[in-house]
Design a protein around this motif. Structure first.
Motif, short mmCIF file in Angstrom:
data_model
loop_
_atom_site.label_atom_id
_atom_site.label_comp_id
_atom_site.label_asym_id
_atom_site.label_seq_id
_atom_site.Cartn_x
_atom_site.Cartn_y
_atom_site.Cartn_z
N VAL A 480 0.85 -1.19 0.00
CA VAL A 480 0.00 0.00 0.00
C VAL A 480 0.88 1.24 0.00
O VAL A 480 2.05 1.18 0.37
CB VAL A 480 -0.95 0.05 1.22
CG1 VAL A 480 -1.93 -1.12 1.18
CG2 VAL A 480 -0.17 0.08 2.51
N CYS A 481 0.30 2.34 -0.43
CA CYS A 481 1.01 3.62 -0.46
C CYS A 481 1.25 4.09 0.98
O CYS A 481 0.36 3.99 1.82
CB CYS A 481 0.16 4.62 -1.24
SG CYS A 481 0.71 6.31 -1.10
N SER A 482 2.43 4.61 1.26
CA SER A 482 2.76 5.01 2.63
C SER A 482 1.99 6.25 3.07
O SER A 482 1.96 6.57 4.25
CB SER A 482 4.26 5.32 2.76
OG SER A 482 5.00 4.22 2.35
N VAL A 483 1.38 6.95 2.12
CA VAL A 483 0.63 8.15 2.48
C VAL A 483 -0.87 7.89 2.54
O VAL A 483 -1.51 8.05 3.57
CB VAL A 483 0.95 9.32 1.52
CG1 VAL A 483 -0.05 10.45 1.71
CG2 VAL A 483 2.36 9.82 1.76
N CYS A 484 -1.45 7.45 1.40
CA CYS A 484 -2.91 7.34 1.37
C CYS A 484 -3.40 5.97 1.82
O CYS A 484 -4.59 5.78 2.04
CB CYS A 484 -3.45 7.69 -0.01
SG CYS A 484 -3.02 6.50 -1.29
N ARG A 485 -2.49 5.01 1.94
CA ARG A 485 -2.84 3.68 2.46
C ARG A 485 -3.69 2.85 1.51
O ARG A 485 -4.25 1.82 1.90
CB ARG A 485 -3.56 3.79 3.81
CG ARG A 485 -2.70 4.36 4.91
CD ARG A 485 -1.82 3.29 5.50
NE ARG A 485 -0.57 3.86 5.99
CZ ARG A 485 0.55 3.16 6.14
NH1 ARG A 485 0.57 1.88 5.83
NH2 ARG A 485 1.64 3.72 6.59
N LEU A 502 5.34 5.25 -2.69
CA LEU A 502 4.19 6.10 -2.96
C LEU A 502 3.44 5.61 -4.19
O LEU A 502 4.02 5.01 -5.09
CB LEU A 502 4.63 7.55 -3.21
CG LEU A 502 5.32 8.29 -2.07
CD1 LEU A 502 5.68 9.69 -2.52
CD2 LEU A 502 4.44 8.33 -0.84
N CYS A 503 2.13 5.91 -4.22
CA CYS A 503 1.34 5.61 -5.41
C CYS A 503 1.51 6.78 -6.39
O CYS A 503 2.07 7.82 -6.04
CB CYS A 503 -0.13 5.43 -5.03
SG CYS A 503 -0.94 6.95 -4.50
N ASN A 504 0.99 6.59 -7.60
CA ASN A 504 1.03 7.63 -8.63
C ASN A 504 0.57 8.98 -8.12
O ASN A 504 1.23 9.99 -8.28
CB ASN A 504 0.09 7.25 -9.78
CG ASN A 504 0.76 6.35 -10.78
OD1 ASN A 504 1.88 6.61 -11.18
ND2 ASN A 504 0.08 5.30 -11.18
N GLN A 505 -0.63 8.95 -7.52
CA GLN A 505 -1.29 10.20 -7.14
C GLN A 505 -0.47 10.95 -6.09
O GLN A 505 -0.19 12.14 -6.24
CB GLN A 505 -2.69 9.87 -6.61
CG GLN A 505 -3.62 11.06 -6.56
CD GLN A 505 -3.98 11.57 -7.95
OE1 GLN A 505 -4.22 10.78 -8.86
NE2 GLN A 505 -3.99 12.88 -8.12
N CYS A 506 -0.08 10.25 -5.04
CA CYS A 506 0.64 10.92 -3.95
C CYS A 506 2.00 11.42 -4.42
O CYS A 506 2.44 12.51 -4.05
CB CYS A 506 0.79 9.97 -2.76
SG CYS A 506 -0.80 9.58 -2.00
N TYR A 507 2.67 10.63 -5.28
CA TYR A 507 3.97 11.07 -5.83
C TYR A 507 3.77 12.35 -6.63
O TYR A 507 4.53 13.32 -6.49
CB TYR A 507 4.55 9.96 -6.70
CG TYR A 507 5.80 10.33 -7.44
CD1 TYR A 507 7.02 10.47 -6.78
CD2 TYR A 507 5.78 10.54 -8.82
CE1 TYR A 507 8.18 10.81 -7.47
CE2 TYR A 507 6.92 10.88 -9.52
CZ TYR A 507 8.12 11.02 -8.84
OH TYR A 507 9.26 11.36 -9.54
ZN LIG Z 1 -1.03 7.33 -2.25
#
Ligand SMILES: [Zn+2]
Length: 548
Positions: A480-485, A502-507
Motif C-alpha cells: 500500500v502507499c505510505s501516504v494514502c494507504r 508512494l502511489c502515482n497520485q501521492c507522488y
Molecule cells: Zn497514495
C-alpha cells in the motif's frame, strides 16, 4: 387524426401512434400527424424515431409556408427534447434557440435552453437564458432551481442559496431545490439548516436514500450523534449500495482521527507536501513528478470522455468519409470549420457505444476542456482538422498510429491541399500551442515549453500517458502507499533512502509520510514487482563484485 387524439388523451400511446402513422400516409404534406406521431414516440421512449418524425414535421412546415408558422416553435422545442433523450444536448440547444428566436415570449424554450446549456457546462450562457425565462414567468420554480445550480457551478454560492430558496417558496415540495440547497448549507457548515432541507426532501420522497444519508452526515456535523445514528440506520434500510458503506467507513475514519487529535497526538496530518525541487529521480525510466501530474490529469479526461475506448482509426475514417461544410474565416483563409452541433454528431459516431447520459457527460467534458479553447471568440464554429489532431493522441491505438493520425489531420486541413506532405510551420506552432492550452493549462509557460520542445514533436507527455494506460491493472502484491494507504496500482515510487513507497497520485502531489523528513527525496519507479525484484538482484551482484 381524430381517433389518434382521443387515444393519446387516454394515454394509449401505442394505439394512437398507429392512427397518426396512418394519417401521415394519407396526408404527407400535413405537419400535424408527424408532430403528433413524434410526441407518441417520445412518450414511448423511442427518441431516435421521435426525432426523425419531428424532422419530417419541420420539413413539411417549411414547405407549407405560413400556414404552419404557429406550430414551428413547438416543433423546435419537441425536437430539442427528443435530442436530449438521445444525449445530444449541444444539438438540442440549437433547436431551443431557434424556438426562442421565432417566439421570444416562449419562456419554456428559454428554460430548456438554459438547462441544456447548464448540462454542457456553459454556465454563463445558461444563467442568461434562465434569467430571461424567469423575467417572462416570475413564478417559474424549475427555472429558479436550474438558475441556482448554474450559479453554484460558477462559484456564486450566496446568490445560489437565495435563488434555491425562491424556488422552494414557489413550490414547497421541489425535491431538487431542497436537496441541492441542503448540499450548499452543508458546504457552508450550516448543518441544522441542511438537515432540515433533507427532512423536507424525505417528506416528499420517503425513499430518497441519498437525502437520508446526507441527513445523517449533517446531523453528525450538528453534533447530534444519536439522531445521526438513527438516520444512518434508516438509510441502511433503504439501500445496500456500496456508496453507503463507503460513506460509513469514511465517517468512522473521521471520528477516529478526531479522537486521536484530542488525545494529544503530535498534531500533524498523515502527510506533508514537499516542494517540487526537493523531489529527485533515480534511473532514466523514473517519471518526473510534474510530468506525472500532467499525465494523470489527461488520463482522467480520457476516462470521463471514454476516448480511451475510441479507436483512433475512426478519426481517419471520419476524415475520409465525412462531408464537412467548408467555411471561410474573416481573413479569407479557407478552413474546414464545423458548427458545434455537427461536431456533436461526429462525436456520437465516434462514441456510439455510450449510453445517452454517459455520452452527454463526455460532450460536457470535451466542450469545457477543448471547445472553449478552440472557439475563444464564441463563434460556435470549430476547426475540425485541428480538433481531430488534438483528439488523436488520447484515443485508443498504438502510439505511432495516434501520431500518424494527428499528422494526417493537420495535412487534411484544406490550406494544405496540394501542398504535398508538409505541414505549414504556422499550423504546427498553433497545434502545439493548443495541445499545451488544453492538456497542461495550469502550468507556467516555461515548464510546458520544455516539455513539448523535445524531439518527440509535441508528444513528450505521451510516453507517460501510455505508461498510465498500460499500468492500470498492475498491482504490487499487497503493497500500500505510505501516504494514502490504498493498494498501489500502476507504478510504485520507492524512496531509495527511507524505503517508503508512494502511489502515482501521492507522488505527483509531492506527499510524503511525516515520519521521514529529509532534505531531498530520491525516487525510483517500478512498473511491477518483477522489476523491483530484478533491481534488488542487480544490487547484490554489484556488491559482491566490489567486495575484495
Ligand atoms: Zn497514495
Amino acid at each position: 387524426m381524430a381517433i389518434g387524439r382521443v387515444l393519446y388523451e387516454h394515454q394509449l400511446f401505442k394505439e394512437a401512434l398507429v392512427s397518426f402513422k396512418r394519417a401521415c400516409e394519407l396526408q404527407p404534406v400535413d405537419v400535424r400527424p408527424h408532430f403528433r406521431a413524434g410526441n407518441c414516440l417520445y412518450v414511448l421512449g423511442r427518441y431516435k424515431e421521435a426525432k426523425d418524425e419531428f424532422l419530417l414535421a419541420l420539413e413539411a412546415a417549411e414547405a407549407g409556408g405560413n400556414q404552419w408558422a404557429y406550430l414551428l416553435p413547438q416543433i423546435y422545442v419537441n425536437l430539442g427534447i427528443a435530442l436530449e433523450g438521445e444525449g445530444m444536448v449541444l444539438s438540442a440547444c440549437e433547436y431551443y434557440r431557434e424556438a426562442a428566436i421565432l417566439c421570444p415570449t416562449h419562456f419554456r424554450a428559454l428554460k430548456l435552453l438554459g438547462s441544456a446549456l447548464f448540462g454542457v457546462g456553459e454556465y454563463r450562457a445558461a444563467v442568461k437564458a434562465l434569467e430571461e425565462a424567469i423575467f417572462m414567468k416570475p413564478d417559474y420554480a424549475d427555472a429558479h432551481c436550474d438558475l441556482a445550480s448554474a450559479l453554484h457551478a460558477m462559484g456564486d454560492d450566496d446568490k445560489a442559496i437565495v435563488i434555491f430558496q425562491k424556488a422552494i417558496d414557489l413550490k414547497p415540495g421541489h425535491v431538487d431545490a431542497l436537496y441541492n440547497l441542503g448540499g450548499l448549507y452543508m458546504d457552508a457548515g450550516r448543518f441544522p439548516r441542511a438537515s432540515e432541507m433533507y427532512t423536507r426532501v424525505l417528506a416528499v420522497w420517503p425513499n430518497h436514500w441519498r437525502a437520508q444519508l446526507n441527513k445523517a452526515v449533517s446531523l453528525l456535523g450538528a453534533r447530534e450523534t444519536e439522531e445521526a445514528k438513527k438516520a444512518l440506520k434508516e438509510a441502511l434500510k433503504m439501500t445496500n449500495r456500496v456508496e453507503l458503506h463507503d460513506a460509513i467507513a469514511h465517517l468512522k475514519q473521521l471520528q477516529k482521527k478526531k479522537v486521536k487529535g484530542n488525545g494529544g497526538a503530535n498534531g500533524e496530518g498523515s502527510f506533508v507536501v514537499v516542494e517540487p525541487t526537493k523531489f529527485k529521480t533515480v534511473g532514466e525510466k523514473t517519471t518526473l513528478r510534474q510530468d506525472l501530474a500532467n499525465a494523470l490529469e489527461i488520463r482522467a479526461f480520457q476516462r470521463i470522455t471514454r476516448l480511451s475506448r475510441c479507436d483512433v482509426e475512426l478519426l481517419k475514417k471520419e476524415m475520409n468519409d465525412g462531408e464537412v461544410p467548408v467555411s471561410y474565416s474573416g481573413t479569407g483563409v479557407p478552413q474546414r470549420s464545423i458548427r458545434k452541433p455537427n461536431l456533436e454528431e461526429i462525436l456520437r459516431r465516434l462514441l456510439d457505444f455510450l449510453k445517452p447520459e454517459t455520452f452527454q457527460g463526455a460532450v460536457k467534458a470535451i466542450n469545457e476542456r477543448i471547445l472553449t479553447v478552440f472557439d475563444d471568440t464564441g463563434s460556435g464554429r470549430v476547426d475540425l482538422g485541428m480538433f481531430f489532431a488534438v483528439l488523436a493522441p488520447i484515443c485508443n491505438g498504438p502510439p505511432e498510429k495516434r501520431k500518424r493520425v494527428a499528422f494526417d489531420a493537420l495535412l487534411w486541413r484544406p490550406v494544405n491541399e496540394g501542398g504535398g506532405a508538409q505541414i505549414r510551420k504556422a499550423d504546427a506552432t498553433r497545434y502545439i500551442k493548443l495541445l499545451r492550452a488544453i492538456y497542461v493549462p495550469s502550468h507556467g509557460v516555461k515548464s510546458s515549453f520544455v516539455m513539448f520542445d523535445d524531439a518527440d514533436w509535441g508528444f513528450g507527455i505521451m510516453s507517460t500517458l501510455l505508461k498510465l494506460e498500460t499500468g492500470d491493472r498492475n498491482r504490487h502484491g499487497n503493497r500500500v502507499c505510505s501516504v494514502c494507504r490504498y493498494p498501489i496500482i500502476g507504478s510504485r515510487f520507492k524512496e531509495i533512502k527511507s524505503h517508503f513507497s508512494l502511489c502515482n497520485q501521492c507522488y505527483s502531489e509531492g506527499k510524503v509520510p511525516p515520519a521521514h523528513k529529509q532534505e531531498e527525496y530520491k525516487f525510483r519507479e517500478y512498473g511491477s514487482e518483477a522489476e523491483a525484484m530484478k533491481d534488488k538482484c542487480k544490487c547484490f551482484t554489484l556488491q559482491s563484485h566490489s567486495d575484495p
